[in-house]
Design a protein around this motif. Structure first.
Motif, PDB file in Angstrom:
ATOM      1  N   TRP B  81      34.446  29.700  39.805  1.00 31.24           N
ATOM      2  CA  TRP B  81      34.493  30.745  38.777  1.00 31.24           C
ATOM      3  C   TRP B  81      35.930  31.131  38.458  1.00 31.24           C
ATOM      4  CZ3 TRP B  81      30.226  34.007  36.943  1.00 31.24           C
ATOM      5  CH2 TRP B  81      28.978  33.479  37.291  1.00 31.24           C
ATOM      6  N   TRP B  82      36.132  31.499  37.191  1.00 26.65           N
ATOM      7  CA  TRP B  82      37.406  32.060  36.741  1.00 26.65           C
ATOM      8  C   TRP B  82      37.325  33.579  36.789  1.00 26.65           C
ATOM      9  CZ3 TRP B  82      41.653  29.130  35.046  1.00 26.65           C
ATOM     10  CH2 TRP B  82      41.424  27.758  34.924  1.00 26.65           C
ATOM     11  N   ILE B  83      38.431  34.224  37.101  1.00 28.69           N
ATOM     12  CA  ILE B  83      38.448  35.682  37.092  1.00 28.69           C
ATOM     13  C   ILE B  83      39.826  36.175  36.662  1.00 28.69           C
ATOM     14  CG2 ILE B  83      39.076  35.917  39.540  1.00 28.69           C
ATOM     15  CD1 ILE B  83      37.200  38.384  39.642  1.00 28.69           C
ATOM     16  N   SER B  84      39.833  37.321  35.975  1.00 26.82           N
ATOM     17  CA  SER B  84      41.074  38.000  35.582  1.00 26.82           C
ATOM     18  C   SER B  84      40.674  39.379  35.058  1.00 26.82           C
ATOM     19  CB  SER B  84      41.783  37.237  34.468  1.00 26.82           C
ATOM     20  OG  SER B  84      41.046  37.338  33.261  1.00 26.82           O
ATOM     21  N   ASP B  85      41.652  40.227  34.796  1.00 27.14           N
ATOM     22  CA  ASP B  85      41.378  41.433  34.020  1.00 27.14           C
ATOM     23  C   ASP B  85      41.668  41.057  32.573  1.00 27.14           C
ATOM     24  OD1 ASP B  85      41.460  43.783  32.557  1.00 27.14           O
ATOM     25  OD2 ASP B  85      42.159  44.967  34.258  1.00 27.14           O
ATOM     26  N   MET B  86      40.618  40.611  31.868  1.00 21.95           N
ATOM     27  CA  MET B  86      40.864  40.034  30.557  1.00 21.95           C
ATOM     28  C   MET B  86      41.460  41.038  29.580  1.00 21.95           C
ATOM     29  SD  MET B  86      38.410  37.770  28.121  1.00 21.95           S
ATOM     30  CE  MET B  86      38.576  36.188  28.909  1.00 21.95           C
ATOM     31  N   TYR B  87      41.070  42.290  29.696  1.00 29.02           N
ATOM     32  CA  TYR B  87      41.665  43.304  28.815  1.00 29.02           C
ATOM     33  C   TYR B  87      43.179  43.325  28.986  1.00 29.02           C
ATOM     34  CZ  TYR B  87      43.573  47.716  27.277  1.00 29.02           C
ATOM     35  OH  TYR B  87      44.383  48.654  26.683  1.00 29.02           O
ATOM     36  N   SER B  88      43.617  43.422  30.229  1.00 21.62           N
ATOM     37  CA  SER B  88      45.046  43.484  30.510  1.00 21.62           C
ATOM     38  C   SER B  88      45.744  42.178  30.128  1.00 21.62           C
ATOM     39  CB  SER B  88      45.272  43.789  31.987  1.00 21.62           C
ATOM     40  OG  SER B  88      46.641  43.751  32.302  1.00 21.62           O
ATOM     41  N   LEU B  89      45.095  41.069  30.437  1.00 19.32           N
ATOM     42  CA  LEU B  89      45.667  39.757  30.136  1.00 19.32           C
ATOM     43  C   LEU B  89      45.896  39.592  28.626  1.00 19.32           C
ATOM     44  CD1 LEU B  89      46.319  37.144  31.841  1.00 19.32           C
ATOM     45  CD2 LEU B  89      44.140  36.261  31.063  1.00 19.32           C
ATOM     46  N   LEU B  90      44.936  40.061  27.824  1.00 18.58           N
ATOM     47  CA  LEU B  90      45.046  39.875  26.380  1.00 18.58           C
ATOM     48  C   LEU B  90      46.040  40.840  25.743  1.00 18.58           C
ATOM     49  CD1 LEU B  90      41.354  39.338  25.161  1.00 18.58           C
ATOM     50  CD2 LEU B  90      43.094  37.640  25.722  1.00 18.58           C
ATOM     51  N   THR B  91      46.012  42.092  26.190  1.00 24.05           N
ATOM     52  CA  THR B  91      46.813  43.113  25.513  1.00 24.05           C
ATOM     53  C   THR B  91      48.192  43.297  26.128  1.00 24.05           C
ATOM     54  OG1 THR B  91      46.031  44.893  26.956  1.00 24.05           O
ATOM     55  CG2 THR B  91      44.708  44.410  24.991  1.00 24.05           C
ATOM     56  N   GLY B  92      48.348  42.900  27.390  1.00 17.57           N
ATOM     57  CA  GLY B  92      49.600  43.170  28.081  1.00 17.57           C
ATOM     58  C   GLY B  92      49.704  44.604  28.587  1.00 17.57           C
ATOM     59  N   ASN B  93      48.615  45.379  28.397  1.00 17.47           N
ATOM     60  CA  ASN B  93      48.594  46.753  28.918  1.00 17.47           C
ATOM     61  C   ASN B  93      48.113  46.780  30.362  1.00 17.47           C
ATOM     62  OD1 ASN B  93      49.293  47.697  26.366  1.00 17.47           O
ATOM     63  ND2 ASN B  93      47.152  47.916  25.749  1.00 17.47           N
ATOM     64  N   PRO B  94      48.436  47.857  31.101  1.00 23.22           N
ATOM     65  CA  PRO B  94      47.894  48.003  32.448  1.00 23.22           C
ATOM     66  C   PRO B  94      46.376  48.013  32.403  1.00 23.22           C
ATOM     67  CG  PRO B  94      49.630  49.608  32.058  1.00 23.22           C
ATOM     68  CD  PRO B  94      49.337  48.956  30.730  1.00 23.22           C
ATOM     69  N   GLY B  95      45.737  47.376  33.371  1.00 22.19           N
ATOM     70  CA  GLY B  95      44.281  47.277  33.398  1.00 22.19           C
ATOM     71  C   GLY B  95      43.655  48.299  34.321  1.00 22.19           C
ATOM     72  N   GLN B  96      42.317  48.344  34.330  1.00 23.40           N
ATOM     73  CA  GLN B  96      41.643  49.276  35.237  1.00 23.40           C
ATOM     74  C   GLN B  96      40.914  48.536  36.361  1.00 23.40           C
ATOM     75  OE1 GLN B  96      38.107  51.383  33.838  1.00 23.40           O
ATOM     76  NE2 GLN B  96      38.030  50.081  32.026  1.00 23.40           N
ATOM     77  N   LEU B  97      41.036  47.187  36.337  1.00 28.57           N
ATOM     78  CA  LEU B  97      40.270  46.400  37.295  1.00 28.57           C
ATOM     79  C   LEU B  97      41.002  46.249  38.628  1.00 28.57           C
ATOM     80  CD1 LEU B  97      37.523  45.245  36.553  1.00 28.57           C
ATOM     81  CD2 LEU B  97      38.565  42.994  36.374  1.00 28.57           C
ATOM     82  N   MET B  98      40.214  46.341  39.718  1.00 27.92           N
ATOM     83  CA  MET B  98      40.703  45.988  41.041  1.00 27.92           C
ATOM     84  C   MET B  98      40.064  44.647  41.381  1.00 27.92           C
ATOM     85  SD  MET B  98      42.042  49.064  42.033  1.00 27.92           S
ATOM     86  CE  MET B  98      41.770  49.608  43.708  1.00 27.92           C
ATOM     87  N   ILE B  99      40.872  43.720  41.896  1.00 22.92           N
ATOM     88  CA  ILE B  99      40.309  42.438  42.329  1.00 22.92           C
ATOM     89  C   ILE B  99      40.762  42.177  43.757  1.00 22.92           C
ATOM     90  CG2 ILE B  99      40.200  39.947  41.899  1.00 22.92           C
ATOM     91  CD1 ILE B  99      40.605  40.451  38.959  1.00 22.92           C
ATOM     92  N   ASP B 100      39.797  42.035  44.666  1.00 24.18           N
ATOM     93  CA  ASP B 100      40.122  41.733  46.054  1.00 24.18           C
ATOM     94  C   ASP B 100      39.184  40.678  46.612  1.00 24.18           C
ATOM     95  OD1 ASP B 100      37.765  43.039  46.564  1.00 24.18           O
ATOM     96  OD2 ASP B 100      38.647  44.701  47.664  1.00 24.18           O
ATOM     97  N   ALA B 101      39.414  40.278  47.854  1.00 24.03           N
ATOM     98  CA  ALA B 101      38.663  39.178  48.442  1.00 24.03           C
ATOM     99  C   ALA B 101      37.610  39.693  49.423  1.00 24.03           C
ATOM    100  CB  ALA B 101      39.612  38.218  49.152  1.00 24.03           C
ATOM    101  N   LEU B 102      36.376  39.184  49.286  1.00 27.81           N
ATOM    102  CA  LEU B 102      35.309  39.554  50.208  1.00 27.81           C
ATOM    103  C   LEU B 102      35.402  38.731  51.491  1.00 27.81           C
ATOM    104  CD1 LEU B 102      32.242  39.872  47.802  1.00 27.81           C
ATOM    105  CD2 LEU B 102      33.458  41.707  48.979  1.00 27.81           C
ATOM    106  N   GLU B 103      36.116  37.621  51.436  1.00 28.01           N
ATOM    107  CA  GLU B 103      36.315  36.727  52.579  1.00 28.01           C
ATOM    108  C   GLU B 103      37.604  35.955  52.313  1.00 28.01           C
ATOM    109  OE1 GLU B 103      33.535  33.150  52.103  1.00 28.01           O
ATOM    110  OE2 GLU B 103      32.409  34.736  51.089  1.00 28.01           O
ATOM    111  N   PRO B 104      38.109  35.225  53.299  1.00 25.35           N
ATOM    112  CA  PRO B 104      39.334  34.461  53.060  1.00 25.35           C
ATOM    113  C   PRO B 104      39.139  33.537  51.867  1.00 25.35           C
ATOM    114  CG  PRO B 104      38.772  34.438  55.387  1.00 25.35           C
ATOM    115  CD  PRO B 104      37.613  35.080  54.681  1.00 25.35           C
ATOM    116  N   THR B 105      40.028  33.628  50.905  1.00 23.79           N
ATOM    117  CA  THR B 105      39.799  32.975  49.615  1.00 23.79           C
ATOM    118  C   THR B 105      41.038  32.215  49.154  1.00 23.79           C
ATOM    119  OG1 THR B 105      38.211  34.686  48.964  1.00 23.79           O
ATOM    120  CG2 THR B 105      39.215  33.422  47.198  1.00 23.79           C
TER     121      THR B 105
END
Lengths: 198, 198
Positions: B81-105
């Motif tokens: 799977w692909w993942i990102s904060d697409m809002y932030s990626l597209l606009t260049g603005n700070p995002g509201q998403l937190m992304i962390d790992a549930l297991e070693p990744t």
DNA sequence: TACTTCCAATAAACTAGATTAAGAAAATCC
DNA sequence: GGATTTTCTTAATCTAGTTTATTGGAAGTA
């Protein structure tokens, strides 16, 4: 000779890609205009969606009907918006979306087969549809977040801010079916809000 | 020499577009591998997202934290799977998403600037990302519909059907935060379900 | 071995929002 | 322009899901 409607859609496309005159006229040649009168369906549950629709006048709504007969609105499509049952369009399977007109509406249709040929003939369109799909995805993700983290009142406030023009042009029960509450409860929210404002 | 990880991502891309060897190796040269240990953040609220991440081992989660401190999970990202904060990626603005790992990744990163250059160098990638964005949009729309038209029990059943592998590999409280209920209520749902099963 | 932290289960009290019902106001239709 | 249908409001009652609190177990760690 370019009609007013054709002008609107070319402007919409020019926001993301630049077409030559030949490309623009080829693109326009693929479109057909359709009138949808108020309450008339453009697409019904169980049908296969074979076109993307661009609204240039009026307003469509896309919604589902649940097991209890309640309507849940996924999307309003006022002028300058694209609408389709994307699941059905992509897979060729029957969709679950109903699309009808909230007022007399005029749309331009692009057949799926023509759209695919267009990607080959003018690859820039691949870019155009990538970009509007990305924007649509961002808006949809925000809606998932809002549905989980905001109260009904907050979702209503959001809607007012986000779609100020729709607030006054569509019935409240439609707004209720969009933000995910009963019309009765929305009415209560509004009366409390009005009291607070004096 | 192509690594196992590189092989996985090339397979993923081959599902939608066909690359020459030169194109494949150019694409691979843009990627960097990163390890994310369990509970470590890849992205935090307020940060600007500058990469798309492709997971080839482990599992990430993208979530928001609401005004009351509750977490709401937007996406799990298991391998492929692909993942990102697409809002932030597209606009260049700070995002509201937190992304962390549930297991070693382990993930492969594609910088936004490289991705944009890639569109120019190999237009086929425009097509690839259009298609996966479309699929993602369809899934997200379905989630909006489900949130509005299904009960908590039904959303849990859906989740079990849709992500059977995740059910046994991630804590229940994460599932609760995805389907939009408290862990307590999910526990109640499960106990009723188990009684029904005997 | 004990110490801590995280996770799941259960239950009683509580609340946001649904349901039901009924009337008023507006829009739509001959 | 009057009849009919649709939309909006108010209010009483009800319920799905939350909150708060407690317990026991599993897993990591010193």
């Amino acid at each position: 000779m370019v009609t007013e409607a054709q002008n609107i859609i070319l402007q919409n496309i020019a926001r993301h890609i630049t077409l030559t005159e030949a490309e623009a006229s080829h693109f326009l040649s693929l479109l057909t205009v359709q009138n949808v009168s108020k309450k008339q369906f453009w697409l019904k549950e169980g049908e296969i969606c074979r076109h993307s629709a661009f609204v240039f006048e009026g307003c469509l709504r896309g919604y589902t009907v649940d097991a209890n007969g309640f309507e849940h609105i996924l999307q309003f499509a006022p002028p300058n918006w694209w609408i389709s049952d994307m699941y059905s369009l992509l897979t060729g399977n029957p969709g679950q979306l109903m699309i009808d007109a909230l007022e007399p509406t005029r749309i331009m249709l692009l057949a799926k087969s023509d759209q695919e040929q267009l990607y080959k003939d003018i690859p820039k369109f691949e870019r155009f549809f990538r970009i509007i799909t990305e924007n649509s995805l961002v808006a949809n993700r925000q809606r998932v977040i809002d549905a989980m983290s905001l109260t009904a009142r907050e979702r209503y406030e959001q809607f007012c801010q986000r779609y100020p023009t729709l607030i006054n042009s569509i019935p409240q029960k439609q707004i209720a079916a969009y933000i995910g509450v009963t019309p009765e409860f929305l009415s209560k929210l509004r009366s409390i809000r009005n009291k607070a404002k004096g």
